[in-house]
Write an enzyme that holds these catalytic residues in place. Structure first.
Site, mmCIF file in Angstrom:
data_model
loop_
_atom_site.group_PDB
_atom_site.id
_atom_site.type_symbol
_atom_site.label_atom_id
_atom_site.label_comp_id
_atom_site.label_asym_id
_atom_site.label_seq_id
_atom_site.Cartn_x
_atom_site.Cartn_y
_atom_site.Cartn_z
ATOM 1 N N HIS A 175 -5.216 5.069 -20.777
ATOM 2 C CA HIS A 175 -4.710 6.118 -21.673
ATOM 3 C C HIS A 175 -3.525 6.820 -21.025
ATOM 4 C CE1 HIS A 175 -8.610 6.803 -24.248
ATOM 5 N NE2 HIS A 175 -8.256 5.532 -24.159
ATOM 6 N N GLU A 217 -2.724 9.921 -20.676
ATOM 7 C CA GLU A 217 -3.028 11.050 -19.788
ATOM 8 C C GLU A 217 -3.491 10.583 -18.407
ATOM 9 O OE1 GLU A 217 -4.194 10.446 -22.903
ATOM 10 O OE2 GLU A 217 -5.195 12.234 -23.662
HETATM 11 ZN ZN LIG Z 1 -8.019 9.516 -23.309
#
Ligand SMILES: [Zn+2]
Length: 162
Positions: free
Chosen positions: A53, A55
């Site tokens: 992901h 982040e």
């Molecule tokens: Zn995530």
């Protein structure tokens, strides 16, 4: 000092890079003392890694850059509300502030389904700002999924006509 919208635009630029390679368009950047120290976008499909992901990739890069796992002075900007995994990583890396664009009704853990970023029982809580350029961030996602559905439909049609 640059404002949240300015930095969210940079996160949107990252999301567009994901979209260009067929990934769900989600982008993140990390700012430390008014300097962008990490930029990342979703790479789950390319890498076939469930943890790739935006982040998490940005947090990893920021830790490497600063040489510490503590990101106590950092602000993370992300185009979509963090999931449970990313919210966990945000808490564990002690990120000071999280600014996100669109809310995620199916997975958002920064206020929508639950709020792991401000859970009092954890030893760290982040400041949360939601809805920055939310419409633009959300539209990128809905356009992406609409095109994806369209493509699948076309593939199906050509399959049956062959
Ligand atoms: Zn995530």
């Amino acid at each position: 000092m640059k404002n949240d919208e300015y930095y969210m635009h940079l996160a949107i630029e990252e999301a567009k890079k994901a979209e260009e390679i067929g990934e769900v368009p989600i982008g993140a950047i990390i700012v430390h003392h008014d300097e962008v120290i990490a930029r990342a976008h979703n790479l789950r499909e390319r890498d076939q890694r469930s943890i790739a992901h935006a982040e998490l990739l940005a947090i990893d890069e920021a830790c490497k850059k600063l040489g510490t796992w503590r990101l106590e002075q950092a602000t993370l900007y992300v185009t979509l509300e963090p999931c449970a995994m990313c919210a966990g990583a945000i808490v564990l890396s002690r990120i000071k502030r999280v600014v996100f664009g669109a809310s995620d009704p199916k997975g958002g853990c920064a206020g929508t389904l639950m709020n792991l970023l401000q859970e009092k029982r954890f030893n760290h809580q982040a400041e949360v700002v939601s809805g920055v350029l939310a419409e633009q961030c959300g539209r990128m996602l809905s356009d992406f999924f609409r095109r994806l559905r369209q493509r699948k439909k076309e593939e199906k049609n050509s399959f049956y006509s062959n």
